[in-house]
Enzyme design. Structure first.
Site, PDB file in Angstrom:
ATOM      1  N   ALA A  32      26.325  44.385 -41.770  1.00 37.83           N
ATOM      2  CA  ALA A  32      26.062  45.805 -42.052  1.00 37.83           C
ATOM      3  C   ALA A  32      26.189  46.576 -40.736  1.00 37.83           C
ATOM      4  CB  ALA A  32      24.709  46.014 -42.719  1.00 37.83           C
ATOM      5  N   HIS A  37      25.908  48.050 -33.135  1.00 39.22           N
ATOM      6  CA  HIS A  37      26.523  46.720 -32.975  1.00 39.22           C
ATOM      7  C   HIS A  37      27.819  46.812 -32.168  1.00 39.22           C
ATOM      8  CE1 HIS A  37      24.305  46.100 -36.913  1.00 39.22           C
ATOM      9  NE2 HIS A  37      23.832  45.126 -36.175  1.00 39.22           N
ATOM     10  N   LYS A 149      16.747  47.930 -29.519  1.00 38.73           N
ATOM     11  CA  LYS A 149      15.907  48.352 -30.652  1.00 38.73           C
ATOM     12  C   LYS A 149      14.947  47.232 -31.031  1.00 38.73           C
ATOM     13  CE  LYS A 149      17.398  49.209 -34.894  1.00 38.73           C
ATOM     14  NZ  LYS A 149      16.448  48.444 -35.744  1.00 38.73           N
TER      15      LYS A 149
END
Ligand code: PAF
EC number: 6.3.2.1
Length: 279
Positions: A32, A37, A149
């Site tokens: 996803a 990323h 994160k």
């Protein structure tokens, strides 16, 4: 771009590059994919000769079956994005390839997994540690890239690498945010329009807290203000912690610290989101 579902052909490919002295960068993901990323992939590309991205939704790190079932799976789109960014290889194994039999190994990280994600998601870091160890053994990368994160995850993986003597250099890559400040996350896809509107409060609360702590307003008072702000916006706060980003220990006096991380987790219409700022 090479796409591997099995370990042996991936290792043949990597061995060929390693034999020629090429450096390998690994970007472990659960798919996803989003800009966050891709920033990991780009960081790897600038440091290494070959970048491998793994895409695997790891069941052992989910403590909630519903959360696992609802985790977004978008392999075709992910492969398109990775091709466009020029990633060299993708490893996207099935559960049968990653866990030939149900795993029995459990990992504990002492006080590192007693707080925040570890406290609210029992067993989560054991599963993360297990799958990351497997990926490090399978790929044997020179460097591996993780997003800030998941700050607690990064510190725990640093500990894992030291404790198990993995020969890999870890890189922490900054958070990528949407225009309004919401941290990019695969889980954001599960937010409806209303939830998407509410979700930004997590970042707003972090930036407000940062300002207050710099005044300095007392940490306990800042914690109360954050809870008020987040809940006022219709988001259920799970935790807000003021910690040392390297050791994850609670910070009690801001003025004595060079580095402070503010970490938050909350449920937005049933979707669990996390965020942090380090200053
Ligand atoms: O950060 C993630 O996406 C996952 O926890 C990781 C590191 C890929 C392990 O499954």
């Amino acid at each position: 771009m090479e796409v591997y579902k099995d370990i042996t052909p991936l290792q043949h490919y990597l061995n060929e590059h390693k034999f020629h002295g090429k450096k390998i960068g690994l970007v472990p993901t659960m798919g996803a994919l989003h800009e966050g990323h891709l920033s990991l992939v780009r960081a790897s590309q600038s440091d290494n000769d070959v970048t491998v991205c793994s895409i695997y939704v790891n069941p052992t790190q989910f403590n909630n079956d519903q959360d696992l079932a609802k985790y977004p799976r978008t392999l075709d789109d992910d492969l398109t994005m990775l091709r466009e960014v020029g990633c060299d290889a993708v490893f996207c194994p099935s559960d049968q390839v990653m866990y030939i039999e149900p795993s029995r190994t459990r990992l504990l990280f002492d006080r590192l997994d007693h707080i925040m994600e570890g406290k609210f998601r029992p067993g989560h870091f054991s599963g993360v540690g297990l799958v990351v160890s497997k990926l490090f053994n399978i790929v044997a990368p020179d460097r591996a890239y993780f997003g800030q994160k998941d700050l607690q995850q990064f510190v725990i993986i640093q500990q894992l690498v030291k404790d198990l003597s993995f020969n890999v250099e870890l890189k922490r890559v900054p958070i990528i945010r949407e225009n309004d400040g919401l941290a990019m996350s695969s889980r954001n896809r599960r937010l409806g329009k209303e939830g998407r509107g509410k979700a930004v409060i997590l970042y707003k609360a972090l930036t407000e807290a940062q300002k207050m702590l710099k005044v300095p307003v007392a940490i306990e008072q800042v914690k109360q203000e954050v809870r008020g702000m987040v809940e006022q916006a219709g988001v259920q706060l799970e935790y807000f912690e003021v910690i040392d980003p390297d050791t994850l220990t609670a910070v009690t006096n801001i003025s004595e610290k060079n580095n402070v991380a503010l970490c938050v987790a909350g449920y937005v219409d049933g979707v669990r989101l996390i965020d942090n700022v380090v200053f």
